[in-house]
Design a protein around this motif. Sequence first.
Motif, mmCIF file in Angstrom:
data_model
loop_
_atom_site.group_PDB
_atom_site.id
_atom_site.type_symbol
_atom_site.label_atom_id
_atom_site.label_comp_id
_atom_site.label_asym_id
_atom_site.label_seq_id
_atom_site.Cartn_x
_atom_site.Cartn_y
_atom_site.Cartn_z
ATOM 1 N N LEU A 52 25.696 0.780 24.312
ATOM 2 C CA LEU A 52 25.953 2.192 24.596
ATOM 3 C C LEU A 52 27.452 2.480 24.610
ATOM 4 C CD1 LEU A 52 23.256 2.939 27.317
ATOM 5 C CD2 LEU A 52 23.170 3.447 24.863
ATOM 6 N N PHE A 55 28.591 2.454 20.972
ATOM 7 C CA PHE A 55 28.103 3.669 20.307
ATOM 8 C C PHE A 55 28.951 4.880 20.688
ATOM 9 C CE2 PHE A 55 25.560 7.542 20.444
ATOM 10 C CZ PHE A 55 25.080 7.602 19.137
ATOM 11 N N VAL A 63 27.445 9.428 26.170
ATOM 12 C CA VAL A 63 26.199 8.760 26.539
ATOM 13 C C VAL A 63 26.103 8.689 28.055
ATOM 14 C CG1 VAL A 63 24.867 6.617 26.420
ATOM 15 C CG2 VAL A 63 26.232 7.344 24.449
ATOM 16 N N LEU A 90 19.562 5.590 18.318
ATOM 17 C CA LEU A 90 20.943 6.081 18.419
ATOM 18 C C LEU A 90 21.567 6.299 17.045
ATOM 19 C CD1 LEU A 90 22.220 3.979 21.447
ATOM 20 C CD2 LEU A 90 21.696 6.428 21.410
ATOM 21 N N ILE A 117 15.238 8.031 24.901
ATOM 22 C CA ILE A 117 16.516 8.448 24.334
ATOM 23 C C ILE A 117 16.391 9.934 24.024
ATOM 24 C CG2 ILE A 117 18.181 8.135 22.457
ATOM 25 C CD1 ILE A 117 15.739 5.400 22.896
ATOM 26 N N ASP A 119 18.496 13.475 23.021
ATOM 27 C CA ASP A 119 19.769 14.040 22.579
ATOM 28 C C ASP A 119 19.754 15.559 22.707
ATOM 29 O OD1 ASP A 119 19.192 15.454 19.920
ATOM 30 O OD2 ASP A 119 18.392 13.464 19.480
#
Length: 179
Positions: A52, A55, A63, A90, A117, A119
């Motif tokens: 994470l 990323f 995140v 991701l 997850i 977004d």
Amino acid sequence: DRQAPDTAFRAQVHEAAEIVQDTLQKVRSLSQSLQPVIIEEQGLLAAIEWHLGVFERHHGITVSYQPPKDPVQLGPEASIHVFRILQEALNNVARHAHAGDVAVRLETSQDWLRLTIKDDGRGLPDSIRPGVGLAAMRERAELIGGKLTVTRSTGEPGTIVSLHLPLDCRPPQPKDRLH
């Protein structure tokens, strides 16, 4: 660098050294993401936290992470599949969602594990043709006895990818084939 005859050449050598160092760091990072040794050495939770951070730095997408309250008890094979599902979800956020934020939540109980997850991107189109990444995530989920769902966020922008993995069942066994 010290033996360079003039300052312009010295600056070029210094810049080349920085490029080489940056490239080496990227190769190391890519190598680690392809075969995350951290899963074997420190476990799934440490691998998730590491990924994470990578990323977020690489894509500039904020995140937030909510780790489980209880320890995660998964074998190495299931851990790598969960990790790969997270990676692909991701990657899809970075490539398709146009998101600014992503929330990752890992919940566990004695009987199940749930990875979510979510977004804040543009969401799923009305008609979606699943690509290789989505098919691979579903296949990985099935290999470890889990179920993957991909849905639109209700009442707000974004997409939710959720993996539900029962911990008390064994992964489905391949059917015997007649030769």
